[in-house]
Design a protein around this motif. Structure first.
Motif, mmCIF file in Angstrom:
data_model
loop_
_atom_site.group_PDB
_atom_site.id
_atom_site.type_symbol
_atom_site.label_atom_id
_atom_site.label_comp_id
_atom_site.label_asym_id
_atom_site.label_seq_id
_atom_site.Cartn_x
_atom_site.Cartn_y
_atom_site.Cartn_z
ATOM 1 N N MET A 45 6.611 1.894 18.427
ATOM 2 C CA MET A 45 5.816 0.673 18.503
ATOM 3 C C MET A 45 4.386 1.350 18.385
ATOM 4 S SD MET A 45 5.973 -2.334 18.417
ATOM 5 C CE MET A 45 5.087 -4.033 18.883
ATOM 6 N N GLU A 46 3.936 2.381 19.187
ATOM 7 C CA GLU A 46 2.625 2.545 19.226
ATOM 8 C C GLU A 46 1.982 3.130 17.984
ATOM 9 O OE1 GLU A 46 4.741 3.927 21.511
ATOM 10 O OE2 GLU A 46 4.451 2.656 22.962
ATOM 11 N N SER A 47 3.098 3.568 16.942
ATOM 12 C CA SER A 47 2.474 4.053 15.873
ATOM 13 C C SER A 47 1.960 3.097 14.983
ATOM 14 C CB SER A 47 3.532 4.989 15.055
ATOM 15 O OG SER A 47 4.741 4.150 14.758
ATOM 16 N N LEU A 48 2.511 1.819 15.024
ATOM 17 C CA LEU A 48 2.002 0.573 14.318
ATOM 18 C C LEU A 48 0.649 0.281 14.549
ATOM 19 C CD1 LEU A 48 5.212 -1.778 14.447
ATOM 20 C CD2 LEU A 48 4.213 -0.244 12.593
ATOM 21 N N TYR A 49 0.131 0.476 15.639
ATOM 22 C CA TYR A 49 -1.268 0.192 16.129
ATOM 23 C C TYR A 49 -2.293 1.225 15.065
ATOM 24 C CZ TYR A 49 0.532 -2.201 20.154
ATOM 25 O OH TYR A 49 0.894 -3.255 20.913
ATOM 26 N N LEU A 50 -1.652 2.187 14.868
ATOM 27 C CA LEU A 50 -2.621 3.014 13.932
ATOM 28 C C LEU A 50 -2.209 2.957 12.519
ATOM 29 C CD1 LEU A 50 -4.424 5.374 13.487
ATOM 30 C CD2 LEU A 50 -2.376 7.014 13.519
ATOM 31 N N LEU A 51 -0.814 2.729 12.180
ATOM 32 C CA LEU A 51 -0.593 2.471 10.778
ATOM 33 C C LEU A 51 -1.089 1.389 10.033
ATOM 34 C CD1 LEU A 51 3.212 4.024 10.770
ATOM 35 C CD2 LEU A 51 0.790 5.078 10.065
ATOM 36 N N ILE A 52 -0.940 0.050 11.026
ATOM 37 C CA ILE A 52 -1.510 -1.131 10.228
ATOM 38 C C ILE A 52 -2.893 -0.961 9.800
ATOM 39 C CG2 ILE A 52 -1.794 -3.658 10.607
ATOM 40 C CD1 ILE A 52 1.023 -3.420 12.076
ATOM 41 N N PRO A 53 -4.001 -0.918 10.887
ATOM 42 C CA PRO A 53 -5.275 -0.677 10.343
ATOM 43 C C PRO A 53 -5.545 0.227 9.478
ATOM 44 C CG PRO A 53 -5.030 -0.707 12.808
ATOM 45 C CD PRO A 53 -3.677 -0.500 12.332
ATOM 46 N N LEU A 54 -4.946 1.375 9.350
ATOM 47 C CA LEU A 54 -4.850 2.320 8.415
ATOM 48 C C LEU A 54 -4.479 1.860 6.881
ATOM 49 C CD1 LEU A 54 -5.914 5.325 8.144
ATOM 50 C CD2 LEU A 54 -3.552 6.021 8.410
ATOM 51 N N SER A 55 -3.533 1.123 6.992
ATOM 52 C CA SER A 55 -3.132 0.883 5.629
ATOM 53 C C SER A 55 -4.155 -0.456 5.143
ATOM 54 C CB SER A 55 -1.724 0.070 5.679
ATOM 55 O OG SER A 55 -1.561 -0.923 6.578
ATOM 56 N N ILE A 56 -4.591 -1.287 5.959
ATOM 57 C CA ILE A 56 -5.466 -2.253 5.533
ATOM 58 C C ILE A 56 -6.574 -1.610 4.979
ATOM 59 C CG2 ILE A 56 -6.870 -4.031 6.469
ATOM 60 C CD1 ILE A 56 -4.607 -4.802 8.265
ATOM 61 N N ALA A 57 -6.999 -0.185 5.658
ATOM 62 C CA ALA A 57 -8.267 0.132 5.090
ATOM 63 C C ALA A 57 -8.199 0.783 3.793
ATOM 64 C CB ALA A 57 -8.707 1.350 6.337
ATOM 65 N N VAL A 58 -6.915 1.459 3.676
ATOM 66 C CA VAL A 58 -6.668 2.011 2.387
ATOM 67 C C VAL A 58 -6.603 0.788 1.390
ATOM 68 C CG1 VAL A 58 -4.637 3.019 1.087
ATOM 69 C CG2 VAL A 58 -5.227 3.709 3.211
ATOM 70 N N VAL A 59 -5.906 -0.312 1.776
ATOM 71 C CA VAL A 59 -5.955 -1.470 0.501
ATOM 72 C C VAL A 59 -7.398 -1.586 0.411
ATOM 73 C CG1 VAL A 59 -5.306 -3.896 0.231
ATOM 74 C CG2 VAL A 59 -3.534 -2.363 1.179
ATOM 75 N N PHE A 60 -8.324 -1.964 1.262
ATOM 76 C CA PHE A 60 -9.716 -2.304 0.825
ATOM 77 C C PHE A 60 -10.298 -1.171 0.202
ATOM 78 C CE2 PHE A 60 -9.028 -5.579 4.396
ATOM 79 C CZ PHE A 60 -9.560 -6.750 3.686
ATOM 80 N N ILE A 61 -10.003 0.081 0.364
ATOM 81 C CA ILE A 61 -10.506 1.265 -0.411
ATOM 82 C C ILE A 61 -10.244 1.204 -1.932
ATOM 83 C CG2 ILE A 61 -10.853 3.752 -0.561
ATOM 84 C CD1 ILE A 61 -10.855 3.467 2.614
ATOM 85 N N ALA A 62 -8.829 0.686 -1.926
ATOM 86 C CA ALA A 62 -8.389 0.826 -3.518
ATOM 87 C C ALA A 62 -8.903 -0.486 -4.212
ATOM 88 C CB ALA A 62 -6.910 0.737 -3.308
ATOM 89 N N LEU A 63 -8.964 -1.883 -3.671
ATOM 90 C CA LEU A 63 -9.703 -2.671 -4.221
ATOM 91 C C LEU A 63 -11.219 -2.430 -4.595
ATOM 92 C CD1 LEU A 63 -8.140 -5.441 -2.288
ATOM 93 C CD2 LEU A 63 -7.911 -5.129 -4.644
ATOM 94 N N TRP A 64 -11.872 -1.761 -3.497
ATOM 95 C CA TRP A 64 -13.387 -1.317 -3.869
ATOM 96 C C TRP A 64 -13.484 -0.530 -5.200
ATOM 97 C CZ3 TRP A 64 -15.995 3.394 -3.339
ATOM 98 C CH2 TRP A 64 -17.464 3.166 -3.693
ATOM 99 N N ILE A 65 -12.741 0.412 -5.225
ATOM 100 C CA ILE A 65 -12.576 1.442 -6.270
ATOM 101 C C ILE A 65 -12.283 0.800 -7.577
ATOM 102 C CG2 ILE A 65 -11.348 3.631 -7.552
ATOM 103 C CD1 ILE A 65 -11.109 4.543 -4.613
ATOM 104 N N PHE A 66 -11.172 -0.223 -7.530
ATOM 105 C CA PHE A 66 -10.926 -0.951 -8.840
ATOM 106 C C PHE A 66 -12.089 -1.756 -9.182
ATOM 107 C CE2 PHE A 66 -9.576 -4.910 -10.459
ATOM 108 C CZ PHE A 66 -8.624 -4.358 -11.505
ATOM 109 N N PHE A 67 -12.536 -2.615 -8.497
ATOM 110 C CA PHE A 67 -13.709 -3.601 -8.793
ATOM 111 C C PHE A 67 -14.988 -2.823 -9.226
ATOM 112 C CE2 PHE A 67 -11.336 -6.894 -6.256
ATOM 113 C CZ PHE A 67 -11.043 -7.652 -7.212
ATOM 114 N N LYS A 68 -15.033 -1.382 -8.704
ATOM 115 C CA LYS A 68 -16.408 -0.635 -9.022
ATOM 116 C C LYS A 68 -16.117 -0.187 -10.645
ATOM 117 C CE LYS A 68 -19.501 2.431 -7.372
ATOM 118 N NZ LYS A 68 -20.874 1.728 -7.310
#
Length: 61
Positions: free
Chosen positions: A1-24
């Protein structure tokens, strides 16, 4: 359960980085011509290139 506290924000950050690269890339014109390169393959020129002219007296190596 504690790993979700790290994995959820990390996955959100990866999605935003991928979207930023796509739009750039999209703003930079990366996806402007998707058909042209495929058609250039079909229009291959099979002729042999002309032989280069031999060096003249004014062209020394």
């Amino acid at each position: 359960m504690e790993s979700l506290y790290l994995l959820i924000p990390l996955s959100i950050a990866v999605v935003f980085i991928a979207l930023w690269i796509f739009f750039k890339a999209s703003d930079g014109g990366q996806f402007d011509d998707l058909v042209g390169p495929g058609l250039r393959v079909l229009q291959d020129d099979d002729t042999t290139p002309a032989q280069p002219a031999p060096p003249g007296p004014d062209q020394r190596e």
